[in-house]
Motif scaffolding. Structure first.
Motif, PDB file in Angstrom:
ATOM      1  N   PHE A   1      -3.067 -10.003  -2.125  1.00  0.00           N
ATOM      2  CA  PHE A   1      -1.778  -9.840  -2.706  1.00  0.00           C
ATOM      3  C   PHE A   1      -0.952  -9.381  -1.218  1.00  0.00           C
ATOM      4  N   GLY A   2      -1.026  -8.383  -0.702  1.00  0.00           N
ATOM      5  CA  GLY A   2      -0.182  -7.871   0.288  1.00  0.00           C
ATOM      6  C   GLY A   2       0.058  -8.819   1.379  1.00  0.00           C
TER       7      GLY A   2
ATOM      8  N   GLU B   1      -0.375 -12.183   1.400  1.00  0.00           N
ATOM      9  CA  GLU B   1       0.563 -13.340   1.013  1.00  0.00           C
ATOM     10  C   GLU B   1       1.930 -12.946   0.892  1.00  0.00           C
ATOM     11  N   MET B   2       2.314 -11.818   0.327  1.00  0.00           N
ATOM     12  CA  MET B   2       3.443 -11.339   0.297  1.00  0.00           C
ATOM     13  C   MET B   2       4.041 -11.111   1.785  1.00  0.00           C
TER      14      MET B   2
ATOM     15  N   PRO C   1      -3.561  -5.384   4.419  1.00  0.00           N
ATOM     16  CA  PRO C   1      -2.325  -5.772   5.475  1.00  0.00           C
ATOM     17  C   PRO C   1      -2.104  -5.094   6.804  1.00  0.00           C
TER      18      PRO C   1
END
Lengths: 363, 268
Positions: A103-104, A106-107, A155
């Motif tokens: 998630f991180g 991708e963000m 990340p």
């Protein structure tokens, strides 16, 4: 000790107020690059508030927080290269383990494929590759904890914040995670800021510890420094077990203070700045620094009567009352040598102290 | 330990239970059975037939029922959609807005319309539309439906929101998501079962409504419930039973769906 490493997180005179309540009273701390740093204190001491301010979930009332050379106190959490492992993990329940970890990334703008590839590598690091496509709810607490760690590390943040991440795990798992966390910190070289109320956990893992209470840093130092040389009564009492004795300082000669314990008993220890003759202060001495004997073995052996022995596996703690004086705890290791130093309740014995192990406390 | 069956085995308890169930369901059962009656009579059985279902779609009243059905379904769809959007925003504000003053009062204001007698709401809305000079028709029905659907959509959504801690959004923001991304990627999927459940509930409430609709609708526009009422006033024909049975079946499906969706717990 001088350390040439740069300061990763510099907290400068930070104050936090919630309405009338002051959660942090002007805290200043420098956390070094690649350090395993622990904020230790009882609940309500402000440690979690400080962590949340570094993460960006709380604004600062006054003061500044620097990440290396950048002022970050006013940046929103998503603009700070700092990630958090939350106390209850806060894994996204609608996403798979792999999606959680990715998630991180991708963000941050990485493609879905790249994010998923890197997330896979992170899962390898925490040995959860076979669970990549499960939902977090299908994992055990320990596994969820590792997913949370992988998600926060993926990340590659400059600083990782850990908010009591081990508190929900059982004792055995907690101990092995403590060591694993320490290894991961060494391997990744990322600065860890760890929050806990568990002093043993703090002593086990940390390069340095800031002991906090009532919104203030009470003492900052290595595990050994804060354990062996507590600066005040709070630190002495909070870290480990200790005999806290109310004493009156009778004489100070050549840097040694002679203290009166009551009942005619006396002890000498190193004098401390700010404590003069006649002062009524506290003296701290760790139970493992004391030993019992049938006959006096040191110049200052204190005569006492055994009240009770408490067996805790690795050690035996003996509780004694000095004649007309304070109560003492003495600890002997559960070994042949230690067991020779154990006396039965009702017997009298002498309490002996290793030189330099008693410490006067300023407040 | 006593078993549940033994504890509740009072004399007459079973009889009372069956009596209650009978009173609740016998009329529905009669309507359903007689909707398949071949006879013109609504009380004597003349064999199985689907003629009244055919009559609904092709008979002399079919045009009236068709336009009423189109009105009912389009109003229910729009009203439920708008009410769900408003209720979602309200639930977000209530749960995420922190402990602002008048929070309990606000919750009451949102939920109270459920408890207000419908006839009072109906009269009040009629007076309101008259007072502002709003022409009664499709739009007045739609606006009224949106209004009274909001609390019904709100309850399941806010119930779901209570179970979602703020820490999930924080975790998303911590992982570089902005507010919109945190909402869309993390919060919204977690709220979805509540939102769907709220939508379905609002839809069925709108579809079934008679009293308010009857007050605020203008002349010449009907929804299914008002059309059915109008027909019944001119004499009870078996085709009404066929329509009622279809509505009953449709409502049952929607309510069951709503219940099933609300049981999906995605926070676990």
């Amino acid at each position: 000790m001088t350390d040439q490493r740069p300061i990763a997180i510099d907290i400068r005179k930070v104050i936090k107020r919630f309405g009338d309540f002051t959660a942090l009273k002007e805290v200043s701390l420098g956390i070094r690059d690649n350090e395993f740093f622990t904020l230790l204190g009882p609940s309500g001491c402000g440690k979690t508030t400080l962590l949340r301010m570094i993460a960006g979930f709380e604004d600062v009332t006054a003061g500044a927080i620097y990440l290396y050379d950048q002022e970050i106190a006013r940046l929103p959490p998503n603009k700070r290269p700092i990630n958090t492992v939350f106390q209850n993990y806060a894994l996204f329940p609608t996403m798979s383990v792999l999606e959680n970890v990715g998630f991180g990334l991708e963000m941050q703008g990485k493609s879905r494929a790249e994010a998923s590839r890197r997330a896979g590598e992170m899962l390898e690091l925490v040995q959860l590759t076979q669970f990549a496509h499960r939902k977090p709810s299908q994992l055990s607490g320990g596994q969820q904890q590792r997913v949370a760690l992988a998600r926060a590390l993926a990340p590659q943040p400059r600083v990782l914040l850990l908010d009591e991440p081990l508190s929900a795990l059982d004792m055995k798992l907690r101990k092995s995670m403590q060591i694993e966390l320490k290894h991961i910190q060494r391997e990744t070289g990322i600065t860890f800021i760890f929050v806990t109320h568990d002093q043993e956990e703090a002593l086990t893992m940390s390069d340095r510890i800031a002991v906090m209470s009532a919104g203030e840093v009470q003492q900052l130092g290595t595990a050994r420094e804060i354990y062996e040389h507590p600066r005040n009564m709070f630190v002495a009492d909070f870290i480990g077990d200790t005999n806290l004795l109310e004493v009156a300082v009778d004489r100070i000669e050549a840097g040694r203070a002679t203290c009166h314990l009551g009942g005619g008993h006396e002890l000498t220890c190193d004098a401390v700045d700010g404590v003069g003759i006649g002062a009524r202060v506290h003296l701290s001495v760790r139970p493992e620094r004391l030993f019992l004997s049938a006959e006096p073995e040191e110049a200052e052996s204190l005569r006492a009567r055994v009240v009770e022995n408490i067996f805790i596996g690795t050690d035996i703690t003996t509780i004694l009352d000095l004649d007309e004086g304070p109560r003492f705890q003495v600890r002997a290791s559960n070994s042949d040598r230690g067991n020779r130093r154990v006396f039965e309740p009702g017997q009298s014995a002498f309490v002996n102290m290793e030189r330099g192990s008693a410490r006067l406390l300023v407040d | 330990m006593q078993t549940g069956a033994a504890r509740f085995d009072f004399p007459g308890f079973k009889l009372l239970t069956f009596l209650c169930l009978f009173i609740l369901y016998a009329p529905l059962l009669v309507v359903t059975i007689y909707s398949f009656n071949d006879s013109r009579s609504i009380t004597t059985w003349g064999g199985f037939s689907l003629r009244w279902y055919v009559d609904v779609f092709t008979g002399p009243d079919s045009a009236k029922f068709k336009s009423a059905a189109v009105n009912s379904f389009s109003i229910a769809l729009i009203a439920a959609t708008v009410a769900t959007a408003i209720a979602t925003s309200a639930a977000l504000a209530m749960v995420r807005g922190g402990r602002f003053r008048l929070r309990t009062a606000t919750f009451g204001v949102i939920s109270l319309p459920i408890l207000v007698p419908e006839i009072v709401t109906a009269v009040a809305m009629l007076i309101f539309f008259n007072a502002i000079g709003f022409t009664r028709g499709y739009m007045s029905i739609l606006i009224a439906h949106i209004a009274f659907c909001i609390p019904f959509a709100y309850l399941p959504i806010s119930a779901r929101m209570q179970g979602i801690e703020g820490v999930y959004e924080q975790a998303a923001m911590d992982l570089y998501a902005d507010r919109v991304q945190a909402f869309r990627r993390v919060l919204l999927p977690m709220m979805m079962p509540g939102i769907i459940s709220g939508f379905l509930l609002a839809f069925i409430i709108s579809l079934d409504d008679f009293i308010i609709t009857n007050f605020v609708k203008g002349a010449g526009i009907e929804t299914l419930p008002t059309a059915i009422f109008g027909s019944v006033k001119q004499g009870l024909r078996p085709n009404i039973m066929a329509i009622s049975t279809m509505l009953l079946a449709f409502s049952t499906v929607i309510v069951t769906l709503s219940w099933l969706v609300s049981r999906i717990d995605r926070t676990k």
